[in-house]
Write a protein that holds these residues in place. Sequence first.
Motif, PDB file in Angstrom:
ATOM      1  N   THR A   1       0.759  -1.350   0.349  1.00  0.00           N
ATOM      2  CA  THR A   1       0.209  -0.035  -0.275  1.00  0.00           C
ATOM      3  C   THR A   1       0.930   1.051  -0.198  1.00  0.00           C
ATOM      4  O   THR A   1       2.210   1.172   0.699  1.00  0.00           O
ATOM      5  CB  THR A   1      -0.837   0.306   1.237  1.00  0.00           C
ATOM      6  OG1 THR A   1      -1.630   1.518   0.545  1.00  0.00           O
ATOM      7  CG2 THR A   1      -0.006   0.154   2.101  1.00  0.00           C
ATOM      8  N   PHE A   2       0.153   2.254  -0.489  1.00  0.00           N
ATOM      9  CA  PHE A   2       0.773   3.577   0.076  1.00  0.00           C
ATOM     10  C   PHE A   2       0.508   4.200   1.315  1.00  0.00           C
ATOM     11  O   PHE A   2      -0.321   3.838   2.416  1.00  0.00           O
ATOM     12  CB  PHE A   2       0.227   4.454  -0.751  1.00  0.00           C
ATOM     13  CG  PHE A   2       0.566   4.160  -2.369  1.00  0.00           C
ATOM     14  CD1 PHE A   2       1.712   4.708  -3.914  1.00  0.00           C
ATOM     15  CD2 PHE A   2      -0.243   4.720  -2.933  1.00  0.00           C
ATOM     16  CE1 PHE A   2       1.696   4.491  -4.414  1.00  0.00           C
ATOM     17  CE2 PHE A   2      -0.306   3.653  -4.874  1.00  0.00           C
ATOM     18  CZ  PHE A   2       0.789   4.191  -5.278  1.00  0.00           C
ATOM     19  N   ARG A   3       1.956   4.672   1.652  1.00  0.00           N
ATOM     20  CA  ARG A   3       1.607   5.113   3.000  1.00  0.00           C
ATOM     21  C   ARG A   3       2.260   6.646   3.544  1.00  0.00           C
ATOM     22  O   ARG A   3       2.782   6.630   3.357  1.00  0.00           O
ATOM     23  CB  ARG A   3       3.044   4.005   3.797  1.00  0.00           C
ATOM     24  CG  ARG A   3       3.218   2.798   4.205  1.00  0.00           C
ATOM     25  CD  ARG A   3       1.590   2.785   5.170  1.00  0.00           C
ATOM     26  NE  ARG A   3       1.776   3.424   6.519  1.00  0.00           N
ATOM     27  CZ  ARG A   3       2.236   2.774   7.375  1.00  0.00           C
ATOM     28  NH1 ARG A   3       2.657   1.549   6.704  1.00  0.00           N
ATOM     29  NH2 ARG A   3       2.756   3.392   8.614  1.00  0.00           N
ATOM     30  N   PHE A   4       0.695   7.283   3.067  1.00  0.00           N
ATOM     31  CA  PHE A   4       0.742   8.835   3.337  1.00  0.00           C
ATOM     32  C   PHE A   4       0.996   9.372   4.474  1.00  0.00           C
ATOM     33  O   PHE A   4       1.100  10.706   4.861  1.00  0.00           O
ATOM     34  CB  PHE A   4      -0.764   9.681   2.617  1.00  0.00           C
ATOM     35  CG  PHE A   4      -0.750   8.243   1.155  1.00  0.00           C
ATOM     36  CD1 PHE A   4       0.179   9.279  -0.059  1.00  0.00           C
ATOM     37  CD2 PHE A   4      -1.767   8.176   0.865  1.00  0.00           C
ATOM     38  CE1 PHE A   4      -0.024   9.231  -1.580  1.00  0.00           C
ATOM     39  CE2 PHE A   4      -1.824   6.889  -0.511  1.00  0.00           C
ATOM     40  CZ  PHE A   4      -0.812   7.759  -1.899  1.00  0.00           C
ATOM     41  N   ASP A   5       0.652   8.336   5.870  1.00  0.00           N
ATOM     42  CA  ASP A   5       0.980   8.496   7.199  1.00  0.00           C
ATOM     43  C   ASP A   5       2.317   9.079   6.953  1.00  0.00           C
ATOM     44  O   ASP A   5       2.899   9.312   8.595  1.00  0.00           O
ATOM     45  CB  ASP A   5       0.561   7.768   7.603  1.00  0.00           C
ATOM     46  CG  ASP A   5      -0.052   6.808   7.365  1.00  0.00           C
ATOM     47  OD1 ASP A   5       0.622   5.894   6.662  1.00  0.00           O
ATOM     48  OD2 ASP A   5       0.717   5.773   8.988  1.00  0.00           O
ATOM     49  N   VAL A   6       3.628   8.521   6.682  1.00  0.00           N
ATOM     50  CA  VAL A   6       4.959   8.284   7.109  1.00  0.00           C
ATOM     51  C   VAL A   6       5.772   8.785   6.365  1.00  0.00           C
ATOM     52  O   VAL A   6       5.387   9.772   5.333  1.00  0.00           O
ATOM     53  CB  VAL A   6       5.410   6.917   6.758  1.00  0.00           C
ATOM     54  CG1 VAL A   6       6.574   6.663   6.861  1.00  0.00           C
ATOM     55  CG2 VAL A   6       4.440   5.563   7.291  1.00  0.00           C
ATOM     56  N   SER A   7       6.902   9.905   6.341  1.00  0.00           N
ATOM     57  CA  SER A   7       7.562  11.079   5.683  1.00  0.00           C
ATOM     58  C   SER A   7       8.785   9.975   5.784  1.00  0.00           C
ATOM     59  O   SER A   7       9.362   9.336   6.340  1.00  0.00           O
ATOM     60  CB  SER A   7       7.610  11.892   7.196  1.00  0.00           C
ATOM     61  OG  SER A   7       8.861  12.375   6.856  1.00  0.00           O
ATOM     62  N   TRP A   8       9.198  10.457   4.079  1.00  0.00           N
ATOM     63  CA  TRP A   8      10.244  10.370   3.964  1.00  0.00           C
ATOM     64  C   TRP A   8      11.802   9.532   4.636  1.00  0.00           C
ATOM     65  O   TRP A   8      12.680   8.873   5.114  1.00  0.00           O
ATOM     66  CB  TRP A   8      10.332  10.608   2.439  1.00  0.00           C
ATOM     67  CG  TRP A   8      11.393  11.847   2.934  1.00  0.00           C
ATOM     68  CD1 TRP A   8      10.699  12.594   2.226  1.00  0.00           C
ATOM     69  CD2 TRP A   8      13.120  12.181   2.609  1.00  0.00           C
ATOM     70  NE1 TRP A   8      11.678  13.784   2.540  1.00  0.00           N
ATOM     71  CE2 TRP A   8      12.756  13.516   2.643  1.00  0.00           C
ATOM     72  CE3 TRP A   8      13.961  11.093   2.404  1.00  0.00           C
ATOM     73  CZ2 TRP A   8      14.239  14.286   2.858  1.00  0.00           C
ATOM     74  CZ3 TRP A   8      14.606  12.217   2.439  1.00  0.00           C
ATOM     75  CH2 TRP A   8      15.070  13.348   2.601  1.00  0.00           C
ATOM     76  N   GLU A   9      11.244  10.789   5.702  1.00  0.00           N
ATOM     77  CA  GLU A   9      12.651  10.943   7.044  1.00  0.00           C
ATOM     78  C   GLU A   9      12.665   9.890   7.714  1.00  0.00           C
ATOM     79  O   GLU A   9      13.427   9.522   8.037  1.00  0.00           O
ATOM     80  CB  GLU A   9      12.572  12.509   7.492  1.00  0.00           C
ATOM     81  CG  GLU A   9      12.935  13.365   6.732  1.00  0.00           C
ATOM     82  CD  GLU A   9      11.986  14.084   5.857  1.00  0.00           C
ATOM     83  OE1 GLU A   9      10.961  13.533   5.917  1.00  0.00           O
ATOM     84  OE2 GLU A   9      12.416  15.515   5.150  1.00  0.00           O
ATOM     85  N   ASP A  10      11.291   9.186   8.026  1.00  0.00           N
ATOM     86  CA  ASP A  10      11.293   8.408   8.824  1.00  0.00           C
ATOM     87  C   ASP A  10      11.911   6.755   8.232  1.00  0.00           C
ATOM     88  O   ASP A  10      11.738   5.660   8.936  1.00  0.00           O
ATOM     89  CB  ASP A  10       9.315   8.024   9.724  1.00  0.00           C
ATOM     90  CG  ASP A  10       9.636   9.349  10.018  1.00  0.00           C
ATOM     91  OD1 ASP A  10      10.196  10.316  10.936  1.00  0.00           O
ATOM     92  OD2 ASP A  10       8.502   9.867  10.205  1.00  0.00           O
ATOM     93  N   CYS A  11      12.508   6.676   6.742  1.00  0.00           N
ATOM     94  CA  CYS A  11      11.979   5.335   6.184  1.00  0.00           C
ATOM     95  C   CYS A  11      13.350   4.809   6.285  1.00  0.00           C
ATOM     96  O   CYS A  11      14.262   5.663   5.617  1.00  0.00           O
ATOM     97  CB  CYS A  11      11.868   5.285   4.807  1.00  0.00           C
ATOM     98  SG  CYS A  11      10.172   5.661   4.511  1.00  0.00           S
TER      99      CYS A  11
END
Length: 317
Positions: free
Chosen positions: A298-308
């Motif tokens: 799924t897409f994770r619009f709730d997550v910022s890329w800095e948290d990946c």
Amino acid sequence: MSSIPFKPMLPSLTDDIPASEGWIYETKYDGYRCIAKWTENEVELYSRNGHSLNSVFPEVVDRLRALSPCIRSFLPLVLDGELCILQSPYKASFGSLQKRGRLKSREKIDHVSQQTPSTYLAFDMVHIRGETITHKPLSERKKVLDALFGTLSDQLTENDRLALVNSFIESGQLWSHIKEENGEGIIAKMTSSTYDPGIRTKKWLKIKNPQKGVFFITAYEKTNGFFHVAALQEGKPVLAGLFSNGISPAERESLIQVLKKNKAAENARFITVAPSICVELEYLEIYKNQLRHPRFVTFRFDVSWEDCTWERIVSRK
């Protein structure tokens, strides 16, 4: 028996563990599928495509040869199983096995076979005492296999080069072990199933135990339709692999349009983007910071890329 035994019977992939009567459950190991032809005078290990594996796994060949006098009454026989380098009773090391498979030097193979020895994990018997028993149900073939290992019980040690894959009547306990060890999954088999060489059957089912992680997209590869993903390691993007499976046609087209609209660069092969879009992927395991068999969830619009980050991904394992 012919010089090259038949191709193995293959399980079908499914998402759900069958729960009706008449099924047994076994650990799915991440190894090399292997047909073992065992006579009084010789042991031959064959890949699923009929290639000899003797030179790559000499410790297994030597061990089976040494055991031949103990099971003379069963010979000649053919076993179906998996060649693995075990990490635990429920998980094999794909990375270690892959390294072994690349080795060509006999000296290096002999050294590695002593440092990280492989194990032949037998789960079926398809030929015994000169008779092919593929027409018999799995329940009967298992009894013959159990008799073989019963004869060898005084010879085999806990970490031997030959082992029997245990079968479970209920899946719950086995699945708990697989989850705890991050094992590859479960194989479910109908006890009434005959052995159909070279056939992918629904009488045997494989249920994978995927891992999950959140990554950000870095590029779309126009030539093959794959999306490239990465995660941060010490603040810098490190590529994790690429995916195509799992995403619907509508989601794929929408994502491509968004990437085109927000592209950082484009050439004949790639559309590249700055980190922004996060996706959740499931995968079998991570090997050398690369996802094995990744699949879009799924897409994770709730997550910022800095948290990946790789730290977060690894901590979930």
